[in-house]
Scaffold this motif. Structure first.
Motif, mmCIF file in Angstrom:
data_model
loop_
_atom_site.group_PDB
_atom_site.id
_atom_site.type_symbol
_atom_site.label_atom_id
_atom_site.label_comp_id
_atom_site.label_asym_id
_atom_site.label_seq_id
_atom_site.Cartn_x
_atom_site.Cartn_y
_atom_site.Cartn_z
ATOM 1 N N ILE A 132 0.854 -1.179 0.000
ATOM 2 C CA ILE A 132 0.000 0.000 0.000
ATOM 3 C C ILE A 132 0.893 1.234 0.000
ATOM 4 O O ILE A 132 1.770 1.368 0.850
ATOM 5 C CB ILE A 132 -0.898 0.012 1.257
ATOM 6 N N SER A 133 0.652 2.114 -0.946
ATOM 7 C CA SER A 133 1.419 3.355 -0.972
ATOM 8 C C SER A 133 0.724 4.390 -0.089
ATOM 9 O O SER A 133 -0.420 4.758 -0.343
ATOM 10 C CB SER A 133 1.520 3.871 -2.411
ATOM 11 N N ALA A 134 1.415 4.834 0.938
ATOM 12 C CA ALA A 134 0.786 5.729 1.914
ATOM 13 C C ALA A 134 1.463 7.091 1.947
ATOM 14 O O ALA A 134 2.658 7.209 1.684
ATOM 15 C CB ALA A 134 0.841 5.112 3.308
ATOM 16 N N ALA A 135 0.662 8.096 2.271
ATOM 17 C CA ALA A 135 1.190 9.451 2.484
ATOM 18 C C ALA A 135 0.689 9.969 3.817
ATOM 19 O O ALA A 135 -0.388 9.592 4.283
ATOM 20 C CB ALA A 135 0.715 10.374 1.360
ATOM 21 N N ILE A 136 1.489 10.819 4.416
ATOM 22 C CA ILE A 136 1.058 11.539 5.619
ATOM 23 C C ILE A 136 1.114 13.030 5.319
ATOM 24 O O ILE A 136 2.155 13.536 4.896
ATOM 25 C CB ILE A 136 1.972 11.235 6.830
ATOM 26 N N ASN A 149 3.122 -4.295 4.985
ATOM 27 C CA ASN A 149 2.418 -4.122 3.709
ATOM 28 C C ASN A 149 2.325 -2.682 3.257
ATOM 29 O O ASN A 149 1.540 -2.344 2.380
ATOM 30 C CB ASN A 149 0.983 -4.660 3.813
ATOM 31 N N VAL A 150 3.078 -1.800 3.911
ATOM 32 C CA VAL A 150 2.945 -0.376 3.588
ATOM 33 C C VAL A 150 4.279 0.194 3.139
ATOM 34 O O VAL A 150 5.332 -0.135 3.684
ATOM 35 C CB VAL A 150 2.433 0.426 4.820
ATOM 36 N N ASP A 189 -2.293 5.283 -2.325
ATOM 37 C CA ASP A 189 -3.490 4.495 -2.053
ATOM 38 C C ASP A 189 -4.263 5.050 -0.857
ATOM 39 O O ASP A 189 -5.477 4.935 -0.788
ATOM 40 C CB ASP A 189 -3.098 3.039 -1.771
ATOM 41 N N VAL A 190 -3.526 5.613 0.075
ATOM 42 C CA VAL A 190 -4.180 6.133 1.274
ATOM 43 C C VAL A 190 -3.403 7.356 1.764
ATOM 44 O O VAL A 190 -2.170 7.395 1.686
ATOM 45 C CB VAL A 190 -4.252 5.046 2.382
#
Lengths: 355, 355, 355, 355
Positions: free
Chosen positions: A2-6, A26-27, A72-73
């Motif tokens: 999962i491609s994540a951003a903050i 998984n991130v 993704d999120v």
């Protein structure tokens, strides 16, 4: 992966998110945005991240949205009012949004505007947003595009009341008298990473105080949580008094209730154990126990103790959690796990730090 | 009764001065000035003063100087650079001045301008100012018009070295090798009452760090103190490393020295006991003792322990004080007592707070 | 999977070992022995382990040794003097032993008996035991049957001095003057999990003190570490003064040295960076930095800062670690990884907890 | 001068009594007894007393009683059960007795024997003993021979409820609904000066927990206090839940009540201000305020804040005190002042210590 951003991420929930997502199997944490810290490595601000994460705060200006849309999120670890301005563009691009601030917590537009003193930027999206408490909303979360991550106090209050309300719903007689007192206590990190005289060490340590008995923003959120679980006919009244404890992390809520005679007929210890038997992060303590906040320090666990005194008709529920983990960043990751169909405890199953 | 004023007074040395002067039998605290808090009662900012003092912060604008000139003594609990601008006008009116900041600590103009990065407003007055360490300068203080109240670290360093230097001066052989390491530790109140992220409780507690090994402003003050006591031929070199301890008040300086053979012939425990036998606030602990900072908490006492190891030729002197009392406000009151010919311990003879 | 046992395990290093081994991908924690707590689940004593580990303290009486002999490795988290009584029988059965107490730290029998006031139960085994500091002894550890896990203070001291000593060894001129001052500070958990008035919260918090300048048992261990690294001709003298900091975890050692002229010609920042470039757990901070203890809290990292002042010929090395992790349980697991040929950082690569 | 003795005195209330009595202008502290510490100077155990008091712990064996009988007043800073064995012999000799333990708190013999699990040594004397809360019992105290100094929690509870109960007594309509929740929080010094694992710094700091919801011994004392003030027909039920705060001194009780319609018609802020207008140590804070515990640290003041919310019919009273002063030793001295006809605030009018 999962491609994540903050978005944000210079506060305490931010660094906790970086810590958790960096270790999540998984991130991939691909983007970290901040206007004030653009160009700075996260481990310059938080040297504890040296050797853990190479990520750099970025500010892409007009391109930020585009970059976020490729993820993704997106987690918003920002002040109230930021996530709602970007949520629509993100969800339209198929990106899931988890807001750790309050933009999507209160589902009533009126309540939001009353308590946060601003108009909502995307009232339509608010209608479909899901309150991110997996133990209550698991099924909805699996389908959610936008999640309002709960406040720390409401997490303890709602999870401390849920088995009681469910029992009540299944029964005709009233079990608990109408008035519930929630006397809650939080560590100082709950006030955020900010330069503020009242939070100065010499002002805060060896000291204890109450605050905000009038109008803490978590009260309507607790009331909404209780009402949602119960249906609209429920008429319990909640008194909520928060206190500041001289400790870094940790939150303890003491929930005081008076049982009716029907209520005393119930074995509440058993009721709580049944209600939470399959929950990965909710731990009902053995009878007679007093959980301390350090027993959950730096972990996603929430522990509950039930003290039932039939002679005095008193039922006291004590709830502890780490306000930055189950009360914020850990819960956000748990929500993400549910939203993406992963094992709910993935990346979250580490032990508390004691001593 | 001595009519006293405090300029500033919204910081930690300020409230400590108010506390001490309010209880002093020979002092009337008549004026408390602050621009930012003008019109506010002191006990609104510091509720601990409710019932203790009715004093109100005032800003008399152009009349302030005139009002101060009617007092007998003015304490400056202000940032560096304020006292020196008013000192001349006050002393000309016969008012004694005690500056708790650094304007009158360094007697060399060059040193002052180098370390504080500003030019001095009254270099002539600086020449007559007295360094306010009664155990060193008692006679001069009795005549002083302007007193520079010492920094907290220098108080521990100079008083921890004084008996050694005096012994050295009385003797031809070198007693101590040239290099002295002062490894010092301070509670957080030493950083002042300010809104600053680095002082936030969650940043500071359960944490320990060193700082400012290069160029802490107290180093030249320590060197001046040592040199003044010794005469200019003295050539000891001082390494000074301060640390921040997660506690409110308290300061401990560990002074590490290597003895020469002549030095090991001396009973340093005895030497210190003799040197400080008649001092009201200096307590030489019995042999083998380790004074803790709380043993002086909220009091004007400074305790010293001597650990002499002839086999290893090591002499360690450990000094503790309350940084806000003997390290600041208490010392200022002690200075005032000397300047006005009062019993030196008047208003200062209260017990430390333990636990 | 490595089958591991912990003897003892009711103290702070014990629970830290349980936490680390429970999460280690290649370890199965199969046995946990304790006489006093036999039959008790570990998570009854440490509720933080609820949901993390089901292990029960056992006392198998005469069968204990047999059970331990079936494991691959036995960790002793016991008081001094326990491991040495069982080590022989274990190693004869091919079991590797890691003692977190002091039985195998000092390689000189005389030193051991002098400092620990007991005779050694297996002097022959002591000769082959390896001092468990991977950054110094990696090759020997790979072959070791018995490992003496270093004391917490010596870990900081030896790793803070190693690059200097190595540089010295490669060079004819003296680089550092003979006397080294190690002014060290430890959190309270270093004193162990015990009922003791001096460790009572109200005695310890908001307080700071030095202790044991005469004869702390870690001094001979530091001296041995320095001498081993250097060869017997080295003549530096070490002054070691420990202090107690009101914090749970964390240790900071300030190492004060005086450089010779040859010493000032060296770029020590660069020397340290080179020396530790490939170490997974040693982090040399960028120039000018002051690492705080929380930057390593609950992690196996040790951070070092170099402050070189050529003008004053002073070199200060500041070392921080978590005394329970790199200073105890984490280092033990790191040693185990090396002893079993695993990736040295397996199970240890988690982030510090901040705030 | 009043000749005073302290029996016990090695605990925290003991040292606090020594501190207060040493500074009291009308008291001579003539005797300090302890079996375990006989022959030891008090300032060896408590170095903070160095220079403050020369008193030595003594154990006169069979002569102890005779020595105590020569004093004017004897303070018992002993465990429960000690004072009642000597009280009769002392009062017969005309000596006044103030017990800081629980022997004379509960006036019902049955209650005492139930809660303290021992029979009472002098039930006749118990009948004449006075509960030492000057704000409630001032007149009786002036005549008292034996005083039971209140527990710390009951002091906050009774003084937080007194104006409400008095108002109720003056009125026919019920003002407050029958159930009162007292959610109380205490600093660690309340647990006493003892070696106990649960009080170890590393167990207690950065941690928060509830305890003893079933059967804390202060509950019957609170109930007795409330009933005494009200008359026997009063039927309020009290839920009492204490918590342990990681701070040394300080206690805060949050008292949650529900007002009837008649109750909402009252201005409770005004009622409290009127009730306590002439009390030297009770401070009713201005409306909207949240007193913190440090605002009374080391002082005999008790501060109360009233939060009345008519819309929700909620009345919250917040009470803070220093548990060792107004909650123990200070109150004992206040009682002594009343018993001897002195100005009630003599020797007690010092400022809290902030920061």
């Amino acid at each position: 992966m999962i491609s994540a951003a903050i978005v944000g991420g210079t506060g305490y929930t931010g660094i906790e998110l970086i810590r958790l997502l960096s270790a999540h199997p998984n991130v991939s944490l691909d983007l970290l945005t901040s206007r004030s810290e653009a160009g700075t490595r996260a481990d310059e601000i938080f040297p504890s991240l040296r050797g853990i994460s190479d990520i750099v705060f970025s500010d892409l200006g007009e391109d930020t949205l585009g970059a976020l849309q490729k993820c993704d999120v997106v987690f918003f670890a920002t002040p109230h009012g930021v996530a709602m301005k970007q949520a629509e563009a993100l969800t339209q691009a198929g990106v899931k949004v988890i807001d750790l601030a309050a933009d999507f917590r209160l589902q009533s537009l009126t309540d939001f505007e009353h308590w946060y003193q601003q108009s909502h930027a995307c009232p339509e999206l608010l209608k479909t947003a899901v309150y991110g408490l997996p133990e209550v909303n698991r099924a909805k979360l699996a389908e959610a595009l936008v999640v309002g991550n709960p406040g720390c106090y409401p997490t303890t209050a709602i999870l401390g009341l849920k088995p009681i309300i469910e029992k009540q719903n299944a029964q005709a007689d009233r079990l608990i008298e109408p008035r519930i007192v929630i006397d809650a206590k939080s560590g100082v990190s709950g006030a955020g990473r900010q330069a503020k005289l009242a939070l100065n060490y010499a002002e805060t340590t060896d000291n204890f105080k109450a605050y905000s008995v009038e109008g803490h923003r978590h009260l309507p959120e607790i009331e909404q949580g209780v009402a949602q679980l119960l249906g609209s006919q429920f008429t319990h009244r909640i008194r909520f008094l928060p206190h500041l404890v001289p400790m870094i992390r940790g939150m303890l809520s003491s929930i005081h209730m008076e049982m009716t005679e029907a209520g005393t007929a119930i074995d509440w210890q058993q009721a709580f154990e049944n209600a939470y038997a399959s929950e990965p992060f909710i731990d009902v303590m053995p009878k007679g126990n007093y959980p301390d906040t350090r027993s959950v320090r730096a972990s996603n666990r929430l522990r509950i103790a039930i003290h039932q005194d039939n002679e005095r008709a008193e039922l006291t529920v004590i709830v502890v959690q780490d306000n930055l983990v189950k009360g914020a960043a850990g819960q956000a990751v748990q929500n993400m796990n549910v939203m993406f169909g992963l094992d709910e405890s993935l990346g979250l199953n580490f032990a508390p730090i004691v001593p």
